[in-house]
Write a protein that holds these residues in place. Structure first.
Motif, PDB file in Angstrom:
ATOM      1  N   GLY A  28      -3.642  15.491  20.794  1.00  0.00           N
ATOM      2  CA  GLY A  28      -4.906  15.502  20.057  1.00  0.00           C
ATOM      3  C   GLY A  28      -4.815  14.973  18.641  1.00  0.00           C
ATOM      4  O   GLY A  28      -5.787  15.077  17.883  1.00  0.00           O
ATOM      5  N   ARG A  87     -13.279   8.912  20.180  1.00  0.00           N
ATOM      6  CA  ARG A  87     -14.012   9.009  21.445  1.00  0.00           C
ATOM      7  C   ARG A  87     -13.937   7.684  22.225  1.00  0.00           C
ATOM      8  O   ARG A  87     -13.901   7.680  23.465  1.00  0.00           O
ATOM      9  CB  ARG A  87     -15.456   9.408  21.182  1.00  0.00           C
ATOM     10  N   ILE A 142     -10.602   7.769  24.017  1.00  0.00           N
ATOM     11  CA  ILE A 142     -10.648   8.634  25.201  1.00  0.00           C
ATOM     12  C   ILE A 142     -11.309   7.912  26.370  1.00  0.00           C
ATOM     13  O   ILE A 142     -10.807   7.916  27.496  1.00  0.00           O
ATOM     14  CB  ILE A 142     -11.398   9.945  24.881  1.00  0.00           C
ATOM     15  N   PHE A 163      -1.578   9.313  28.009  1.00  0.00           N
ATOM     16  CA  PHE A 163      -1.716  10.759  27.956  1.00  0.00           C
ATOM     17  C   PHE A 163      -0.339  11.411  27.822  1.00  0.00           C
ATOM     18  O   PHE A 163       0.670  10.851  28.256  1.00  0.00           O
ATOM     19  CB  PHE A 163      -2.432  11.280  29.201  1.00  0.00           C
ATOM     20  N   HIS A 172      -2.534  16.965  30.495  1.00  0.00           N
ATOM     21  CA  HIS A 172      -3.397  16.376  29.455  1.00  0.00           C
ATOM     22  C   HIS A 172      -4.408  15.429  30.089  1.00  0.00           C
ATOM     23  O   HIS A 172      -5.606  15.442  29.771  1.00  0.00           O
ATOM     24  CB  HIS A 172      -2.526  15.644  28.438  1.00  0.00           C
ATOM     25  N   ARG A 209      -7.090  17.584  31.988  1.00  0.00           N
ATOM     26  CA  ARG A 209      -8.083  18.211  31.110  1.00  0.00           C
ATOM     27  C   ARG A 209      -9.106  17.181  30.621  1.00  0.00           C
ATOM     28  O   ARG A 209     -10.324  17.429  30.640  1.00  0.00           O
ATOM     29  CB  ARG A 209      -7.401  18.865  29.915  1.00  0.00           C
ATOM     30  N   THR A 210      -8.624  16.038  30.175  1.00  0.00           N
ATOM     31  CA  THR A 210      -9.525  15.016  29.629  1.00  0.00           C
ATOM     32  C   THR A 210     -10.391  14.422  30.728  1.00  0.00           C
ATOM     33  O   THR A 210     -11.595  14.191  30.532  1.00  0.00           O
ATOM     34  CB  THR A 210      -8.706  13.910  28.953  1.00  0.00           C
ATOM     35  N   ARG A 258     -13.081  16.933  31.689  1.00  0.00           N
ATOM     36  CA  ARG A 258     -14.095  17.026  30.640  1.00  0.00           C
ATOM     37  C   ARG A 258     -15.001  15.800  30.633  1.00  0.00           C
ATOM     38  O   ARG A 258     -16.193  15.898  30.340  1.00  0.00           O
ATOM     39  CB  ARG A 258     -13.396  17.191  29.289  1.00  0.00           C
ATOM     40  N   THR A 259     -14.457  14.647  30.973  1.00  0.00           N
ATOM     41  CA  THR A 259     -15.231  13.406  30.931  1.00  0.00           C
ATOM     42  C   THR A 259     -16.046  13.188  32.194  1.00  0.00           C
ATOM     43  O   THR A 259     -17.222  12.811  32.137  1.00  0.00           O
ATOM     44  CB  THR A 259     -14.284  12.213  30.721  1.00  0.00           C
TER      45      THR A 259
END
Length: 270
Positions: free
Chosen positions: A134, A211, A214, A240, A245, A248-249, A252-253
């Motif tokens: 992060g 962002r 990501i 990543f 990791h 999770r991303t 979330r996306t």
């Protein structure tokens, strides 16, 4: 019946985010900080409860969700505002040159930031700074926090006059998705401050740089998953930290995990 306060809990660590000297999370009740100084700037976020403190010889109060900015070398103390009740806080200590010394006087006069968005940004910064991978998001959020604090002090940000700067930053990020430069390094390369880079990029593309990164990494992960590459290898090939990791991303996306996404693709191809 007298309430017994919870025992004090404290955790601190160092960070690789440029300009960040230390991060501290704490739940405190009986402990009272004596007057002391730091050589760094301090961003104090109160998550729960309230804190009374003195800064520059004047009494202040920081309520839940508020952010206080404490300058280097200015004496302050601190304790719970309600006897017998604990408070939780998150603190980041920043380099002594984070804000120019000309802003110290104004901040001593008004250390509690009135902009409620700053509290949300600082909370997001702490979430990012403690998460593996992060660091870039944390650095970007910190630059945005600085810009809003300066705006509260009446400092005008530089006008954004060159969309080419945003395009050059995008090219740099695209080329370095696996090993991102810090915003400080990007600024040195492109001749702009991190704050200016973020403003230019956000104005040009509608999202801040972290962002954008990501999204680019998730897009790259999707293409590799569609090609049959395993999630663990996808994580390694798209920047990543590890598979968790990525998961999770990705969730979330896109609302699903890489494994489920890949599984649906394989099922559809049968």
């Amino acid at each position: 019946m007298e309430t017994v306060p919870a025992p004090d809990r404290l955790q601190g660590w160092r960070s690789d985010v440029p300009g960040v000297r230390e991060v501290l999370h704490a739940e405190l009740s009986a402990h009272a900080y004596p007057l002391h100084v730091h050589r760094e700037w301090t961003l104090l976020l109160i998550d729960r409860g309230a804190v009374d403190y003195r800064l520059g010889g004047r009494s202040r109060q920081a309520l839940a969700a508020s952010v206080s900015v404490l300058p280097p070398d200015i004496a302050h103390d601190g304790h719970t505002a309600r006897a017998g009740h604990s408070f939780t806080k998150r603190v980041v200590y920043l380099a002594a040159d984070w804000i120019d010394e000309t802003g110290v006087g104004s901040i001593v006069d008004r250390p509690v930031v009135p902009d409620p968005v700053v509290g949300q940004l600082v909370a997001r910064f702490h979430d990012a700074v403690v998460a593996r991978g992060g660091e870039f998001a944390a650095e970007s959020l910190l630059a945005t926090i600085k810009a809003r604090v300066l705006a509260d002090l009446g400092a005008r940000p530089r006008p954004i006059v060159n969309a080419p700067l945003a395009a050059r930053l995008r090219e740099l990020l695209d080329a370095r998705l696996l090993s991102l430069p810090t915003l400080q390094d990007a600024g040195r390369t492109l001749g702009a401050t991190p704050e200016h880079l973020i403003r230019a990029f956000t104005k040009a593309y509608g999202i801040p740089p972290h962002r954008y990164v990501i999204g680019r990494r998730v897009d790259a992960a999707r293409r590799l998953l569609l090609a049959g590459v395993s999630p663990a290898e996808v994580a390694a090939r798209t920047g990543f930290v590890d598979q968790s990791h990525l998961t999770r991303t990705f969730r979330r996306t896109l609302g699903t995990t890489p494994a489920r996404f890949a599984g649906r693709v394989r099922a559809a191809s049968r």
